[in-house]
Structures are given as structure tokens and as C-alpha cells.
Design a protein around this motif. Structure first.
Motif, short mmCIF file in Angstrom:
data_model
loop_
_atom_site.label_atom_id
_atom_site.label_comp_id
_atom_site.label_asym_id
_atom_site.label_seq_id
_atom_site.Cartn_x
_atom_site.Cartn_y
_atom_site.Cartn_z
N ASP A 209 0.91 -1.19 0.15
CA ASP A 209 -0.07 -0.08 0.00
C ASP A 209 0.85 1.36 -0.16
OD1 ASP A 209 -2.30 -1.58 2.09
OD2 ASP A 209 -2.35 -1.60 -0.15
N GLN B 213 0.31 -0.31 -20.06
CA GLN B 213 -1.22 -0.48 -20.26
C GLN B 213 -1.71 -0.04 -21.60
OE1 GLN B 213 -4.34 -0.41 -17.43
NE2 GLN B 213 -2.79 -1.99 -16.28
N ARG C 170 -10.47 3.70 -16.78
CA ARG C 170 -9.99 3.39 -15.58
C ARG C 170 -8.34 4.08 -15.49
NH1 ARG C 170 -11.03 -2.60 -14.05
NH2 ARG C 170 -9.72 -2.25 -12.47
N SER D 18 -8.26 7.62 -14.95
CA SER D 18 -8.91 7.93 -13.73
C SER D 18 -8.15 7.58 -12.66
CB SER D 18 -10.40 7.38 -13.39
OG SER D 18 -10.20 6.06 -13.06
N GLY D 19 -6.92 6.95 -12.83
CA GLY D 19 -5.90 6.38 -11.89
C GLY D 19 -6.26 5.16 -11.25
N GLN D 20 -7.08 4.31 -11.55
CA GLN D 20 -7.65 3.01 -11.44
C GLN D 20 -7.22 1.94 -12.18
OE1 GLN D 20 -11.81 3.91 -10.19
NE2 GLN D 20 -11.23 4.64 -8.19
N ALA D 21 -6.27 1.95 -12.65
CA ALA D 21 -5.88 1.01 -13.65
C ALA D 21 -6.02 -0.46 -13.32
CB ALA D 21 -4.19 1.16 -14.04
N SER D 22 -6.43 -1.23 -14.32
CA SER D 22 -6.83 -2.61 -14.17
C SER D 22 -5.49 -3.52 -13.69
CB SER D 22 -7.66 -3.24 -15.34
OG SER D 22 -7.70 -4.64 -15.34
N GLU D 23 -5.84 -4.45 -12.95
CA GLU D 23 -4.69 -5.20 -12.53
C GLU D 23 -4.97 -6.73 -13.37
OE1 GLU D 23 -2.08 -4.77 -10.76
OE2 GLU D 23 -2.68 -2.81 -9.63
#
Length: 223
Positions: A11, A30, A64, A67-72
Motif C-alpha cells: 500500500d 497498459q 480506468r 482515472s488513476g484506477q488501472a486494471s490489474e
């Protein structure tokens, strides 16, 4: 296990120069990954039936990322989105396909036309139709993702959006021109991010406009 009040190692955000490099590499990775998936998705649907689901699934992942929430889990989430709306997205994309066919016919007629006023008028029509289709497609991808409306309702909005949001339309076209210039100078970007880069940029612009419209409507309803 970390101590109480102490964040786990995963984290902890990496800051400074190293953090910026890691963020840049993550975005680049990405972009390349989504671009490859969109190519595969398009080919999986024999191009015509795969293009719009691939653009939609890729656009969702790129939104995503923006928005700063990239997929894992790019692979799994891309194909899940691709399969989920396969039929709907092909229905929504049909008007764009028809427009592209008309554009091709107009372009062929333009090449065969002799010089003169008729050729000049046809040139304006071809350029105008091409610009309209590009803006409409750039608008359709985020709209289809955000609003599960019928094809008729979706296209009532998409068809008018280039005219009702002229600043966004100009921004979309300017962005596409800039991306085209960039990839023409750095040709390695064509296979790496030829689809994902313009989709990321134009999708972000359209999403900003849609969010503003949603907030305006929410304010009107509240009043």
C-alpha cells in the motif's frame, strides 16, 4: 502482517523520481496491452463484428487508466467486457459502418471527379463527413459504456453531440490530428498504441463533457 496503524508494503506509494518513472511505465504498459487486446478482439470478430466490442472493452480499461484506477487483470477484464455487450455494440456501431461505406464511396467519386466547383464541393462533403464520423465514434464509445440505453436513444444523443458540443468536437478532432502527427513521426507507436492512444485521449475529453452534463442534469432535477 503489518503492525496496527502501519500500512502494508503493497500500500506504500513510491514517490519522487522513481515513482514518476514507475507511473510512466505503468501507463505505457497498459496502453500497449490494451492496444494488443483491441487488435485481437477485432480479429476475433472477423473485423466487422469485433471492432466495436473491442473499442468498447478497450475504452473501458483506458477510462480506468485515465482515472488513476488501472486494471490489474487486463486480459480477463477485457474479454469479460467484450463478451458482455457483443450484440448491443454491433447494433450501436452499425450507423458508423454505414457512414464509413458512404464515405468510401464519396472518396472514390472524389478521386474520379474532374477539377472544378463540383470537385471542391465534394471535397468539403468528404472532409465534413469524415470529421463527423470520427467525433460520433469517439462519442459513442464512452456513451455506450456509461449509459445502458436502447440503440435509438443512444444514437439520438450521439448524432446530435457533435453539433451540441462544438468545443468538445473540436477538441476531439484536434487531439486526433495531434496523435496522427505524433505517430507519423514516431512510427513505432502505430503497432504499439495506434488504437489505444487516440481512444484514451478522446475518451477522456468526451467523459469530461458527459460528466459535466450529468452534473448539470442532477442540479436541474434537485432544483
Amino acid at each position: 502482517m503489518s503492525a496496527v496503524g502501519t500500512p502494508a508494503r503493497d500500500d506504500l506509494a513510491v514517490g519522487g523520481w522513481a515513482g514518476r518513472v514507475m507511473a510512466f511505465l505503468r501507463v505505457g504498459t497498459q496502453l500497449v496491452g490494451v492496444n494488443l487486446l483491441m487488435v485481437l478482439g477485432t480479429l476475433a470478430g472477423a473485423v466487422l463484428l469485433g471492432l466495436y466490442p473491442a473499442l468498447s472493452a478497450g475504452g473501458s480499461l483506458l477510462a480506468r487508466l485515465a482515472s488513476g484506477q488501472a486494471s490489474e487483470h487486463l486480459w480477463r477484464e477485457f474479454w469479460a467486457a467484450y463478451r458482455a455487450d457483443l450484440r448491443r455494440l454491433n447494433v450501436l456501431g452499425a450507423p458508423v459502418t454505414v457512414g464509413a461505406v458512404l464515405l468510401g464511396l464519396d472518396a472514390a467519386a472524389l478521386l474520379a471527379a474532374p477539377s472544378g466547383p463540383a470537385r471542391a464541393a465534394l471535397t468539403v462533403a468528404v472532409v465534413g463527413l469524415a470529421a463527423y464520423l470520427l467525433v460520433a465514434l469517439a462519442t459513442l464509445v464512452p456513451v455506450a459504456r456509461r449509459y445502458p440505453a436502447s440503440a435509438a436513444r443512444t444514437w439520438r444523443f450521439v448524432a446530435l453531440a457533435p453539433l451540441l458540443s462544438p468545443l468538445t468536437s473540436v477538441g476531439v478532432l484536434a487531439t486526433l490530428v495531434l496523435v496522427a502527427v505524433l505517430v507519423s513521426r514516431v512510427t513505432v507507436l502505430v503497432p504499439l498504441a495506434g488504437l489505444s492512444l487516440p481512444l484514451l485521449a478522446t475518451g477522456w475529453l468526451v467523459d469530461q463533457r458527459l460528466t459535466a452534463l450529468d452534473q448539470r442534469l442532477a442540479g436541474t432535477d434537485a432544483a
